[in-house]
Each structure stands twice: as C-alpha cells, then as structure tokens.
Write an enzyme that holds these catalytic residues in place. Structure first.
Site, PDB file in Angstrom:
ATOM      1  CB  ALA A 160      -2.937   4.007   0.375  1.00 12.18           C
ATOM      2  CB  SER A 215      -0.897   0.031   1.238  1.00 12.31           C
ATOM      3  OG  SER A 215      -0.143   0.331   2.406  1.00 12.31           O
ATOM      4  CG  ASP A 216       1.338   5.867  -1.459  1.00 16.71           C
ATOM      5  OD1 ASP A 216       2.279   6.022  -0.657  1.00 16.71           O
ATOM      6  OD2 ASP A 216       1.121   6.648  -2.412  1.00 16.71           O
ATOM      7  CD1 TRP A 217       4.881   5.386   4.840  1.00 12.77           C
ATOM      8  CD2 TRP A 217       4.637   4.011   3.098  1.00 12.77           C
ATOM      9  NE1 TRP A 217       5.930   4.483   4.858  1.00 12.77           N
ATOM     10  CE2 TRP A 217       5.798   3.620   3.800  1.00 12.77           C
ATOM     11  CE3 TRP A 217       4.292   3.273   1.975  1.00 12.77           C
ATOM     12  CZ2 TRP A 217       6.606   2.550   3.424  1.00 12.77           C
ATOM     13  CZ3 TRP A 217       5.094   2.198   1.592  1.00 12.77           C
ATOM     14  CH2 TRP A 217       6.225   1.857   2.306  1.00 12.77           C
TER      15      TRP A 217
END
Length: 815
Positions: free
Chosen positions: A227, A223-225
């Site tokens: 997200a 995941s993006d941070w």
C-alpha cells in the site's frame, strides 16, 4: 505514556542513517530488517484475524472468522480467543498478529465482510478492544486494521472514499478510537484506499494529527502490503514501516530524501523509535534468537474455537423443527454443496493451514453412530473447479524414501531457477492453492507431483490457474495448457490467470498421476497456483437430492458460498447464492417439512424461500470446530446464542449505501452519512429480512423494569432492567441498548447502539442486568469546535433483543 526505556534512545543515537532506513523498510514478506551489529533483531508479523499462519508450513489453530466472532456479542469470550491467538503466535515465533480487522459492513456485498466484526462502530470497537487485550496480555502485539474506510474491495488500491467529517469521526474512526482507548494496541495498519483524495498511508491529518497526537497512539503504523506508494508523502504523512520487503518506495529513495533535507531526520527517528518500542514490548530486544515454527494443537485452543463457533452461529428462524430429536429420526438426509465443500475460513488474509477440521458429516457420525445418514451435493456452486479431497491424494515418493501412510497431498518442489536445477525446498501439501510467495519467497518455479484416486467411474474435470505460466499432465499427457498463452483473471488479487479446464474419463479405483509445472511471471507481486479436480456429477443432481429428501425423516440442507465468492480482493456481485441453490432449497422444502437450512456464508444472502423454510441457521465460516459446534446446536446439546452483527436485507436496493456503491471515476461517496446499516433501515422504516442484533434461542426471555440515570462524576449512564428466562432450558440473552435524540438540533443517527451485554440465565430465573454506558456514546462530533460534545436535551433509551425488537423505552434528560 508507557515509559520509554533509555536503551531505545541510546540505540537511536548509535544508528546510522543507512541503518535507520533499513529498519523502516521491510525485509521480506513477514519480516523487518535486523541490525545485528547493534543487537536489533527481526520483527516478525503474521496474518492473524482468525489464526496465526506464520510462514504457512506449520499448521495452526483455525478460529471462527471475524463476522462469527462479531455474532457472539461476547467480549469476554473474544478476549479469551485473543489469548489463544497470542499463544499460537509464540509457536510461530511471531511478535505481531495482523488483526483484528475492524472495518465496517457498509454494504453486504463487501468481499471481506467475513473478516470484519460488524456494521456498527460500538460493537466493532468493543470486540476489537477485547481481542487486543487478550493478545497483548501474553506479550504479543495486535494490529488494528485497516485505518481507515477500507470497507469494500472495489478498486481498493486507488479508490477515494469521500466522507464528511462528522460521519468519519462518529462512524468509521470510532471503532479504532474505542479499541485504542481501551486496549493500547502496539500497531495500526494503514489502508490501501484514499480518504478524501489522500492515500491512507500518507494521510497527515489522520495518522499524525488524529491517531498520534489527539489519541496519543505510541505504537507503529504499518502499511498494508504494497500500500505504500509515495516516498515523501508516506514519510511525512505518518507511515512508520513499509511492508513487505524488499522496499519499493523507501529504502534508497528515503535515504536520499533525508540527505536532501526533504524528510527531516527527526521524522525518521520517530519511526525508528516506534519500531524499537514494539521490539521492546515483545521482549525481542532482550531475547533476539529465532526458533523454527511449530504446530502445537492443544485442548484449550480447541475449546475456545468450539465455544466461539457455538456462540457465533445465529438461529434466524425456528418454527418448532429445532432442536432435532434424535429419537424420532431413523433416516437423515444431509444435502447441499456445502456438505463436502464447506468453508471454515475465508480467502486472503483469513486463510491458513488448520491443525484439523471437524467436518459436519464426520461430526454427525461421531455424535450419533447408529443413525442412517445419507449425503448428496444437490448442485454445484464452484467458480473454480473445487479442490480434491485430501484423502484421495498421495504424494510422489523419492527414491529410497519411506512415507507415513497418512501422508496426503502432492509433493511440491520449489526451485530458484526456471530450469529447475536449484532446489530450494520441497514439502507435501494437501491444499490445492499453493503460495510460493509464502512458502519459498525466492522461488521462480515449482512442480507438483502425486496420484489421485478415482472413487467412481465417469468424467473427471480438472482446472488450473496461476500467477505465471502453468501446465498439467495427467498420466503423462498434457491435459491443461495454461502455459502458452495465459489470459488474465481475477484470482490472486487480480494477478492470476483465468482457469483452464480439461476432462478425462476414468474407471472407478484407478490411480492417476497428476503433475503440474509452474513458472513465475516477472510482472506479478504474488507467486502461486490453484488446481482443482471435480469428480463425476449426476446428470440431474437436484432431482436426486429431492428424491433423497422425500425418503428421509429429516433433512439438514447445507448451502452457502466459499472463498471462490467471498475473498479478499473482490466484492460479491449479488446477494444471491451461487449456482442453483435457491432452486435446490425450494424443491427440498416442498417435499420435506422437517428441514433446517444451514447457511455457510460469511455475509448476508437473499432468501426467496424464507417463508417456506421452517428453520434457518446462519453458521458463517466457523473455524476448525465447525462440525461439532453445528451438530450440538442442531440437536439441542446447547442453545443458540448468536446475534446478527449486521442487517440481512430483503433486497440489495434496501441497503442505505446501495445508491452510493461501489463508486465511479475513482471515488465512492459515503452519502448515507451516519445512517449506515440498521440505522438507515430504521430511518427509512424499511423492514429487513433479519434485523441487526436478531437471533433466537431454544428458550424465551422477558424484559421488565427499565431505569436509566446519569452518573456525572464517572461520566456514565447507568441502564438497568430485569430479564427473565421464561422457557424450559438455560440460555444466553444479548441485552442491547439503543439511543436516539428526538429533540436534537444537529445531525444524529436515527438509532444507534450505545451498549450491550450477554447474560446466562437458568430456566425460570430472573436477573438484574445493569449496563454502564460511557457518556461518549451520547455525544456528537462538533465540526466547528473539532471535538465531541454532549447536547443538552431529551434522549430516548430503548432496550431490546435487536434493532427491531425494542421491548422497553425510557427517557433521560442530558445537561
């Protein structure tokens, strides 16, 4: 498929449910959870599109940002840069570099455009593949990001990109597909945004069906941070690792979902296997010990940074001013806000602590020590009070401590408690933005302490903003109170306060004490502050600069933006240069015709003065070798070879996406479809300011004898031509091949890049250039058949030096 070691299957068998959940739920900002009892170590990742930050303490090589890499149009060079990035990663004990960033420049206002390669999917995909090949050749993983359609920062955590299937496949998924097919990246980062209503981190169709099944991706989806927002949907939708930790949506919630039968344990096992594969590929399973981060500044990395900066800067216009002739210049003026407050990297994920920076003025005096050089700012452009020059800062000294004379910055102490009784660590930091989240994750308070040298007499302005509460004392008196009632602002990804300012008069030579106190806020994900100190300014700085320009033989006019204006988390509001730079440029050009405008921005700008400027060089944010690369180009030590990886419009209204940006009511509709960027300009016959692919050299090239043929056996189209250097110096030319389909019965882009190559040619010499283009470049996505198809009929192939400078045409019949 890579061979799956039996050891991975055995490890999965031995893991308990609790241990599996721990592995896929991040531990901290950059690390996963280990299972030491089974010999499973931490996986450490780091931001790395243009350098490897690590935990932020040790310095790192600062390479040019993504758009400057894109402007090289040189996959071989970017592969070499990838090798250097991997070597840097090893000095930081990092196993996966979070890059490359290959979202597309859908609009020139995108706040993160500087970090991405291009507006074209083929150029982006080819460079991403080269970067990934270089990184992973050294046993370090790359991470393609952000999957997918994270093409602007407006409402990026929630916005839904509404895009049709053909456009999604042919434009926005294509750079990822090219990079995966050519370089097999270890990891992919799922984006913040939604795609057609579904969060990218929960998108079964894109993550499970397309990425993992159709494309055969065997690595890890991260995941993006922050997200990851949905426990079940993320787990079932194809996400493999929630980052950062501690977990917010997995952890206990995921364990319960598996226990309740809502998430099959086999789904969790697949995630664990993917994480273990990355650990295996990196060698961590065989060598799990950690070592401290190191700063290793080596000549090879300096050379790569220099060459990428040189090849990435783009000469947009030249009416004989360049190259500058040293013999005819006795007095040189260097003017503009970016003379001293220049940028070599962008904000957010692009930021790091560089080993060093070659500043333009320093490089100029280093290269030409006898030249009379005078510099002035001309006009301020700051959104926030700029950071002070590091050489003017001296850290506070503890009792009995002896500091190196070269120590510069403020002493920063990080405390676990707000009473500041439990010191975690302390260090000397020269940057004015201090991320406690990166440097001491457990910190709930910090102090900064040291002295600042006032070089001139006058009013000094101080600024302070933070993600919590902060105040600044100057000479033991509170000058800034951002503690009692901080107001929300847009720094630190919209989690920071507005900047509070204060001013004091000081005499020249005075050393003043600067102390800052900070306390975290419980409702923010980030812990950090930013301070600034602005020296006294001229009452009329533009007039002072114009006077200097008029008395000089030549002028280098350094304008642009900085990470106040171009940063992760915010899009730009306008193409215009900040402040009064357009006025400054116009007035300097009026008094000195021997002026070159150097634009230090990470994206296109408007240029109302373009007709008056005899020379314009776009230098982007070019990394630690900025100064040396710039001066060598300006004075002709090397010939420019950069080409624009996106279109510079005359006005924002000309951009194909203009009517469909930034979005409303939680949605942004990609209604320009296939005609992103230069394709839309071509379709509408709109003249750009500077075209996609444009760039000048100190020589000229002639094209002739184009031919094209299909090689069915190898599924390739071969395009060959002769290119001649008709000038007097050696140079590099980027040969670009575009295609269009005048007889097509389906939707096709008006013009699309099919391939490119960069060649070096000696003066007066000619070379035969052959490009082998995959037939995939000629296909379209059939929404009924759910596959790419080759349409029978006439294809027009155009070869040239930009999307507007198409020099040769030939036709090819596809069957």
């Amino acid at each position: 498929m890579k061979t799956e070691p039996s050891s991975i299957a055995a490890l999965v068998e031995r893991l308990t449910l609790d241990q599996k959940v721990r592995l896929v739920s991040g531990a901290s900002l950059w690390r996963t959870n280990p299972i030491p009892e089974l010999g499973i170590p931490v996986l450490k990742v780091s931001d790395g599109p243009n350098g490897v930050r690590g935990d932020g303490g040790a310095s790192a090589a600062s390479f040019p940002v993504g758009i400057c890499m894109g402007a090289t149009w040189n996959p071989d060079l970017i592969k070499t840069l990838g090798v250097a990035i991997a070597e840097e990663a090893k000095t930081k004990e990092v196993q996966v570099v979070l890059g490359p960033t290959i979202n597309l420049h859908r609009t020139p206002l995108g706040g993160r455009n500087f970090e991405c390669y291009a507006e074209d999917p083929v150029l982006s995909g080819e460079l991403a593949a080269a970067f990934t090949q270089g990184v992973q050749s050294q046993g370090v993983g790359a991470c393609l990001k952000h999957f997918v359609c994270n093409d602007s920062e407006f409402e990026r955590h929630t916005i839904s990109v509404e895009v049709d299937e053909q456009t999604l496949r042919e434009v926005y998924l294509l750079p990822f597909q090219i990079a995966i097919e050519k370089s097999s990246p270890w990891t992919i980062m799922a984006a913040y945004n939604r795609v057609n209503g579904v969060y990218a981190c929960s998108h079964d169709e894109l993550l499970n069906q397309v990425l993992k099944k159709e494309w055969g991706f065997e690595g890890l989806v991260i995941s993006d941070w922050f997200a990851a927002k949905e426990t079940l949907e993320n787990a079932l939708g194809g996400l493999d690792l929630e980052m950062p930790g501690p977990s917010r949506v997995w952890g206990d919630a995921l364990r319960q979902a598996v226990t309740d039968g809502l998430v099959p344990e086999s789904v969790l096992d697949d995630k664990v296997r993917r994480l273990l594969r990355v650990l295996q590929w990196s060698g961590r399973l065989d060598s799990p010990t950690d070592a401290p981060e190191r700063s290793v500044d080596i000549a090879g990395h300096r050379a790569v940074a220099y060459q990428t900066a040189v090849e990435g800067m783009v000469l947009l216009k030249n009416e004989g001013v360049l190259p500058l002739a040293r013999s005819s210049i006795q007095k040189l003026a260097v003017i503009g806000p970016n003379v001293r407050h220049f940028r070599v990297m962008g904000g957010g994920s692009s930021a790091l602590k560089p080993h060093y920076i070659s500043a333009p003025l320093s490089a100029l005096r280093e290269r030409y020590p006898g030249m009379d050089v005078s510099a002035q700012t001309g006009c301020p452009t700051f959104k926030y009070i700029p950071e002070p020059e590091r050489d003017l800062l001296t850290p506070a000294v503890d009792a009995g401590e002896t500091l190196d004379d070269a120590a510069r910055g403020l002493r920063v102490r990080f405390y676990e408690d707000v009473e500041r009784t439990q010191l975690i660590r302390q260090r000397i930091i020269s940057q004015s933005t201090v991320h406690a989240s990166l440097l001491a994750g457990a910190a709930n308070a910090m102090t900064l302490d040291g002295e600042y040298l006032c070089e001139t007499a006058g009013d000094y302005t101080f600024g302070l903003l933070s993600t919590g509460r902060a105040k600044m004392r100057v000479d033991d008196e509170i000058l800034i109170d951002n503690w009692t009632a901080p107001q929300p602002g847009d720094a630190f990804f919209m989690q920071g306060s507005t900047e509070v300012r204060g001013s004091r008069f000081f005499e020249a030579g005075r050393r003043i004490r600067v102390e800052i106190e900070f306390e975290v806020s419980a409702d923010t994900m980030f812990k950090g502050l930013r301070y600034g100190i602005l020296e006294p300014q001229f009452l009329d700085p533009i007039s002072e600069a114009v006077t200097l320009a008029s008395a000089s033989d030549a002028c280098i006019l350094m304008v642009g933006t900085n990470d106040d204006w171009e940063t992760e988390g915010n899009d730009r509001d306008t193409l215009s240069l900040p402040g009064a730079q357009d006025e400054l440029i116009a007035r300097v050009l009026a008094v000195n015709p021997n002026t070159v405008v150097v634009n230090n921005s990470g994206a296109p700008i408007s240029m109302p003065w373009v007709d008056q400027a005899p020379a314009i060089l776009q230098c982007w944010f070019p990394g630690q070798e900025f100064g040396r690369a710039l001066m060598d180009l300006l004075f002709g030590e090397v010939s420019p070879s950069g080409r624009l990886p996106l279109t510079f419009p005359k006005q924002i209204e000309d951009v194909p996406a203009f009517a469909h940006y930034p979005g409303r009511e939680g949605k942004v509709r990609y209604e320009e479809g296939l005609n992103i960027g230069y394709r839309g300009f071509y379709a509408a016959n709109t003249e750009p300011l500077f075209a996609f692919g444009h760039g000048l050299a100190y020589t000229q090239f002639d094209y002739s004898d184009v031919q094209a043929e299909v090689n069915d056996a190898e599924a390739l189209v071969s395009v060959s031509l002769r290119v001649t250097n008709t000038g007097k110096v050696a140079g590099q030319e980027v040969v670009q091949v575009y295609v269009c389909f005048p007889e097509s019965q389906v939707a096709r882009p008006a013009l699309s890049l099919a391939g490119f190559t960069k060649v070096t040619i000696a003066p007066g010499a000619a070379t035969l250039v052959t490009l082998s283009l995959p037939l995939a470049r000629f296909q379209y996505w059939d929404t009924d058949a759910k596959t790419f198809q080759l349409e029978a009929g006439e294809c027009t192939i155009q070869v040239g030096a930009s999307a507007r400078d198409l020099k040769l045409t030939t036709n090819l019949r596809l069957s």
